[in-house]
Design an enzyme around this catalytic site. Sequence first.
Site, short mmCIF file in Angstrom:
data_model
loop_
_atom_site.label_atom_id
_atom_site.label_comp_id
_atom_site.label_asym_id
_atom_site.label_seq_id
_atom_site.Cartn_x
_atom_site.Cartn_y
_atom_site.Cartn_z
N ASP A 124 28.32 27.52 -78.63
CA ASP A 124 27.22 27.22 -78.60
C ASP A 124 26.35 28.70 -78.38
O ASP A 124 25.57 28.84 -77.89
CB ASP A 124 26.77 26.76 -77.27
N LYS B 33 25.71 29.92 -83.58
CA LYS B 33 26.27 30.16 -84.85
C LYS B 33 25.32 29.43 -86.14
O LYS B 33 25.11 29.84 -87.09
CB LYS B 33 27.70 29.50 -85.07
N GLY B 34 24.94 28.31 -85.51
CA GLY B 34 23.97 27.17 -86.45
C GLY B 34 23.00 28.28 -87.27
O GLY B 34 22.79 28.17 -88.63
N GLY C 136 27.99 21.12 -82.12
CA GLY C 136 26.73 20.44 -82.20
C GLY C 136 25.93 21.98 -82.55
O GLY C 136 26.04 22.87 -81.94
N HIS C 137 25.60 21.91 -84.04
CA HIS C 137 24.93 23.19 -84.37
C HIS C 137 23.45 22.83 -84.79
O HIS C 137 23.09 22.10 -85.06
CB HIS C 137 25.62 23.59 -85.83
N GLN D 150 32.70 25.57 -82.20
CA GLN D 150 33.39 26.12 -81.07
C GLN D 150 33.08 27.49 -81.10
O GLN D 150 32.42 28.23 -81.78
CB GLN D 150 34.49 25.51 -80.60
N PRO E 289 24.71 19.75 -68.98
CA PRO E 289 23.97 20.98 -68.52
C PRO E 289 25.07 22.26 -68.98
O PRO E 289 26.43 21.79 -68.58
CB PRO E 289 23.72 20.78 -67.26
N VAL F 146 15.84 36.76 -81.47
CA VAL F 146 15.01 36.62 -80.45
C VAL F 146 14.10 35.18 -80.24
O VAL F 146 13.15 35.39 -79.53
CB VAL F 146 13.97 37.89 -80.37
P1 IMP Z 1 37.06 18.89 -77.05
O1 IMP Z 1 37.13 19.62 -78.28
O2 IMP Z 1 36.22 17.66 -77.13
O3 IMP Z 1 38.30 18.23 -77.04
O4 IMP Z 1 36.67 19.57 -75.74
C1 IMP Z 1 37.51 20.53 -75.39
C2 IMP Z 1 36.70 21.62 -74.60
O5 IMP Z 1 36.03 22.37 -75.50
C3 IMP Z 1 35.63 20.99 -73.59
O6 IMP Z 1 35.39 21.93 -72.67
C4 IMP Z 1 34.26 20.89 -74.41
O7 IMP Z 1 33.41 21.07 -73.66
C5 IMP Z 1 34.51 22.43 -75.18
N1 IMP Z 1 33.79 21.88 -76.59
C6 IMP Z 1 34.30 21.42 -77.66
N2 IMP Z 1 33.44 21.52 -78.81
C7 IMP Z 1 32.46 22.47 -78.29
C8 IMP Z 1 31.43 22.94 -79.00
O8 IMP Z 1 31.11 22.71 -80.19
N3 IMP Z 1 30.41 23.82 -78.07
C9 IMP Z 1 30.98 24.05 -76.88
N4 IMP Z 1 31.91 23.49 -76.28
C10 IMP Z 1 32.58 22.82 -76.82
MG MG Z 2 27.10 23.80 -79.98
#
Ligand code: IMP
Ligand code: MG
Length: 444
Positions: free
Chosen positions: A31, A34-35, A58-59, A244, A324, A434
């Site tokens: 988060d 990157k998107g 989620g991008h 990620q 959150p 920004v």
């Molecule tokens: P999983 O990838 O669903 O197995 O989650 C493992 C950990 O990575 C958890 O703490 C998720 O909240 C975190 N996580 C997985 N994908 C994302 C992402 O795209 N953004 C932020 N955190 C992520």
């Molecule tokens: Mg994301």
Amino acid sequence: MDRPSRWAIMLSAFGGSFLSNTCVIGLQWGDEGKGKIVDALAAQHELVVRYCGGANAGHSVTVGPERFALHLIPSGILFEQVLCVIGTGVALDLETLLQEIEGLQARGVKVEENLKISDRAHLVMPYHKLEDELAEQAASGSNKLGTTKRGIGPCYTDRAARRWGIRLGEVYSPESFRDKLAHTVEHKNRIFKALYGAEALDVDEIFASMQQMAQRLEPHVVDATALLNDAAEQGRSILFEGAQGSLLDLDHGTYPYVTSSNCSVAGVSAGTGVPFRSIDRIIGILKAYCTRVGAGPFPSELHDSTSEFLRERGHEYGTTTGRPRRCGWFDAVAARHTCRINGVDSVAIMLLDVLSGLEEINIVTAYRYQGKNLCSFPAQAEVLDQVEPICETVPGWTEQIDQCRCFSDLPANAQAYIHRLEALLHTQVEIVSVGPDRDATIYI
Ligand code: IMP
Ligand code: MG
């Protein structure tokens, strides 16, 4: 639109080549924004490729008044001329992918021959999502990982175990696929019943739905490894889109509170089949502060009104799960670790505007543990959980900065903050964001 001229200036700093293979990698816990950077860079590349993770990502990309949330499809899809590829290393959930394709098409985005999917990508099956959900429910205390429940861990587990993993290409041989599925579902049913008292899944139902979805996707399915290597050999520019962040990398992140793939640059070659020597530059993405969603250590986390301030100002709620996000100060120890393991050429600092209005800003510059300063990023989550973050306090700024388009437009304290991060990271800051809009970007 003046973007190309800005990019020409920016790229000249890299030796003037537009035709480079670039990686965009998150350097925190995902988060980072990157998107937006992939969207900005996509216009300068011919292909955009996802190499790790799956629909846990989620991008968010904002284009004018429109906001797009992408999970599996590379962010380059918003440019018609860009060829988007879902690589071998992606955990592929066909149901989510089809929904995403339909959602984009309904909004007028072209998703036809501009989307290719690797026949080697492993499928996230319904039992993977169920297992993710059941295992998280059954876990307690430090066993709870706070996953996105998208079946990512179970899918990659089966891939590594080899016996049960199913690749997309296999679905197109119905007989052998049906046999393998029958064995696998029988095995899963036995485990789920014994461990969780779950009801048995129906093989025929899963087979029929997988077949139907795979048929709809068939025009997109290719040998992506060959496609990408052909492209690289022809000198076509490829953008590798990380998902990620590196602190969630299976090997180099805050294990076990990580995801199940190599989301750092280490995953690029494995997840695409494109050799490392074809990568020309690596851009790391950092937020001007830190967030984390899900469980796990977070040394710079705040539990006060500043945390609330960052969450509300930065809209820090998960794009995939709506949870959150936990918020805290910029952690230069963690960021230095991820700059190093990725070998970044430069970094982008995102969401700097969120910090406007804070009287003072802290930066974590060291960790103390049992009375001593640690000299490297600790491997053990328990240690990281107990470190005392040592902060450096710098003055903030009150001005809104979302209209700034040059580095010199920024308030002096914001400029000083960026320079301080550069010094702490031993890395050049090349982009400062920004605001969410495409043009709310400063190229240094
Ligand atoms: P999983 O990838 O669903 O197995 O989650 C493992 C950990 O990575 C958890 O703490 C998720 O909240 C975190 N996580 C997985 N994908 C994302 C992402 O795209 N953004 C932020 N955190 C992520
Ligand atoms: Mg994301």
